[in-house]
Design an enzyme around this catalytic site. Structure first.
Site, PDB file in Angstrom:
ATOM      1  N   GLU A 299      77.411  57.366  86.743  1.00  0.00           N
ATOM      2  CA  GLU A 299      76.947  56.011  87.033  1.00  0.00           C
ATOM      3  C   GLU A 299      75.871  55.661  86.027  1.00  0.00           C
ATOM      4  OE1 GLU A 299      75.723  55.390  91.048  1.00  0.00           O
ATOM      5  OE2 GLU A 299      77.516  56.336  91.882  1.00  0.00           O
TER       6      GLU A 299
ATOM      7  N   ASP B  77      67.096  50.178  95.848  1.00  0.00           N
ATOM      8  CA  ASP B  77      66.542  51.346  95.166  1.00  0.00           C
ATOM      9  C   ASP B  77      65.107  51.626  95.556  1.00  0.00           C
ATOM     10  OD1 ASP B  77      68.642  52.403  93.448  1.00  0.00           O
ATOM     11  OD2 ASP B  77      68.577  50.430  92.485  1.00  0.00           O
TER      12      ASP B  77
END
Ligand SMILES: Cc1ncc(COP(=O)(O)O)c(C=O)c1O
Lengths: 259, 400
Positions: A47, A58
């Site tokens: 990724e 996040d």
């Protein structure tokens, strides 16, 4: 390489290794060297984060990595340039990871086309849940860009089945409530409650992420899922490195993780 | 009737639910509980009772006789949200959300705050209803709004400084969403404006529409007619939606949303999302947004912390594009001048946010005749701004 082929060809390593790195942190040359090292060390898919300033899904590690990459001026075009250099050389799939607004601004159609041309296999967009994802999935499918969708511990079973059916490439199981980050422990209990129903709903590989950071985590889930996604712990391990140091740190991290 | 969003939370092309999957179940749970509460007369009865006895509603509709100058003939009315407990309209919303949180059996409240007004309003209802409150506030704002930080602590809330990004409201909101994601089962996220993922923009408007309902009834009772113009400042847009919602079906009532132009809409130092922004996704919904060509959210500027936000509620985006409301910019200097004027001419020190609406009222009145009836939503009082205004004045005196 497409995700279906990468998962079919993966080494005996169980579960498969899907690392996450932020493109351009601290610079693109380092990112490319790290991606090559990850590929050499058995990553099935990688990724590659495209930095965004307001990453809702996040935690502090990846948010800070994104802020550093943005400060160095990294753009979507730059990241796709890296993908175009890397994809022909490595035996791992490259999956782009970014948020909806920068993609929407770039143009979904244009992004799907450019990502496919560069050789990307997929794109994860963590801030569009099932209901908002239809158009994006349809456009990306036309360009053979897979869109792995996320299932969370809070996702009700009927909804998880729908998400599994909408997902492509693999299905991303979020280990715990909350955001990415290695500071707090992953929780495997929700995944274990969900996994049988998900297996029944899809043939896609199941990948577990959010908080997976240590060898004991990898061993603990080896019989449950097909892949582990490891982001923040790798970024922490790379902190302050660049160039060859970053490559050495990557190799140390991977051998430790699968020790 | 105020506009209903569609089943996916859209007002026309704006709104929706752009959030990580982990929050979807929580938003669905919230929406179901909200619909149950809204259909329950008992819920509204308790809400109205708390607004009456704790907040001090209804707020007055005050004829401002001197603000426009001695020779002005245009009738001007202030809707006095500044007289609410805690000094702004924010408490209408936090009372509603706290009642809903209690009804849902949630045990903690989370809130984001910029200037601290919404943080104080949430800390206040947390104290009143016995719910612990965690407030997320950008590090810069913690420094700039030290008094409100102290008030929140006095009320028993925990204030968490947020160090990411621009260290202001945008990042405090990101952090509140992240924290909520980790505690969705026990916590209720009290959003402070008509922003965020569905159902927040709709729900917050429903808790603020009391402003418009009262204004409408007060106008009809006292003047026998509806206002010609309704003016409100727009940060996220909750005080404006609150007052607009009672008039959207009356095409003869012109609706004016006043955005913070900062140093000017084209200066690059602005917070006018509708005036200078473009369509994008922030904090869970599609609306207008101050963003770069590359879809990164831009740092904003306004003299008023409560308007210093890069986004705006999706219903305002809809009202703008449909032409039902008009959005106009007011600069820092214009707002500051109105702040001084209002204090001296009316004996009311307005919030700097509200001073933007006042500054536009002056401009508009110049184009209106005596048969107009102009209402300004005075969204809050200016006590919180006095230290800042004083520092600005001292700096200006040093320069001159
Ligand atoms: C007095 C006052 N007015 C207006 C605002 C702006 O918010 P909104 O646009 O949601 O009414 C604030 C926000 O802090 C405020 O304190």
């Amino acid at each position: 390489m497409r995700l279906v082929d990468a998962f079919a060809a993966r080494s005996k390593r169980r579960p498969a290794f899907v690392p996450y790195v932020m493109a351009g942190d601290p610079d693109l040359a380092t990112t490319e060297a790290v991606v090559r090292a990850l590929a050499r060390n058995g990553a099935t898919a990688i990724e590659l984060g495209i930095p965004y300033g307001d990453p809702l899904a996040d935690g502090p590690t990846i948010a800070a990595a994104g802020a550093r990459a943005l400060a160095s001026g990294i753009t979507i075009e730059d990241v796709l340039g890296s993908v175009a250099r890397l994809a022909p050389e490595i035996p791992s799939s490259i999956v782009l990871f970014t948020y909806f607004n920068p993609l929407d601004r770039y143009g979904l159609e244009r992004f799907a086309r450019d990502a496919a041309r560069a050789g990307a296999a997929g794109a994860i967009v963590p801030d569009i849940a099932l209901e908002e994802s239809e158009e994006l999935r349809a456009i990306f499918a036309l360009h053979c860009i897979d869109v792995p969708m996320l299932v969370a511990p809070s996702t009700p079973p009927e909804r998880a089945v729908k998400i599994a059916a909408a997902s492509s490439g693999f299905l991303y199981i979020v280990s715990r409530l909350g955001v990415t980050g290695a500071a707090s422990e992953p929780d495997f209990a929700p995944m274990r409650r969900q996994v049988a129903a998900l297996r029944a709903a899809t043939d896609l590989p199941l990948a577990l992420g959010f908080g997976v950071s240590r060898p004991e985590h990898v061993r603990a889930v080896a019989d449950d899922v097909d892949a582990v996604i490891v982001g923040s712990a790798l970024i922490d391990a790379l902190a302050g490195t660049s160039g060859d140091d970053a490559v050495a740190a990557t190799e140390r991290f991977v051998s430790g993780l699968f020790a | 009737m105020p506009i209903e969003p569609n089943a996916r939370g859209y007002f026309g092309a704006f709104g929706g639910r752009f959030v990580p999957e982990v929050l979807v179940a929580a938003l669905e749970e919230l929406e179901a509980a909200m619909r149950g509460a809204f259909a329950d007369e008992g819920f509204w009865a308790e809400y109205r009772e708390v607004l009456r006895d704790f907040v001090g509603r209804p707020s007055a509709l005050y004829p401002a006789l001197r603000f426009l100058g001695a020779d002005a003939s245009v009738p001007l009315l202030f809707k006095r949200e500044d007289t609410n407990h805690t000094g702004a309209h924010k408490i209408n919303n936090t009372v509603g959300q706290a009642l809903l949180a209690r009804r849902m059996g949630k045990r903690r409240l989370i809130a984001e705050t910029g200037a601290g007004q919404h943080g104080v309003a949430t800390a206040t209802v947390g104290a009143k209803f016995g719910l612990p409150v965690d407030v997320y506030m950008g590090e810069l704002d913690v420094e700039r709004q030290a008094l409100n930080v102290y008030i929140m602590q006095l009320l028993g809330a925990t204030v968490h400084p947020v160090s990411g990004g621009t260290k202001t409201l945008k990042d405090a909101t990101n952090e509140a969403f992240r924290v909520w994601a980790a505690q969705v089962e026990e916590s209720f996220y009290v959003i402070g404006s008509v922003v965020g993922a569905h159902p927040y923009p709709y729900m917050v408007r429903e808790f603020q529409k009391v402003i418009g309902e009262e204004t409408r009834a007060q106008c009809l009772e006292r003047y026998g007619r509806l206002p010609s113009d309704v003016i409100a400042c727009v940060g996220g847009g909750s005080n404006a939606m609150g007052i607009f919602s009672a008039f959207v079906d009356d095409p003869e009532v012109r609706l004016w949303g006043v955005e913070a132009a900062g140093e000017g809409v084209a200066s690059g130092r602005t917070a006018a999302a509708l005036g200078a922004g473009s369509v994008g996704v922030l904090h869970g919904s599609r609306s207008y947004l101050l963003q770069s060509e590359r879809g990164q959210v831009i740092e904003t500027h306004s003299i008023s912390a409560g308007l210093d936000y890069p986004g705006v509620g999706p219903e305002h985006a809809f009202l703008k594009d449909s032409g039902r409301a008009t959005y106009v910019p007011i600069t820092d200097d214009e707002a500051l001048a109105a702040f001084y004027d209002c204090a001296k001419s009316e004996g009311i020190v307005p919030a700097l946010e509200s001073a933007h609406a006042l500054a536009f009222a002056k401009k508009l009145a110049a184009q209106r005749t005596s048969d107009a009836l102009v209402v300004v939503n005075l969204s809050g009082r200016g006590d919180k701004d006095i230290a800042q205004v004083r520092a600005l004045r001292e700096r200006a005196e040093v320069r001159s």
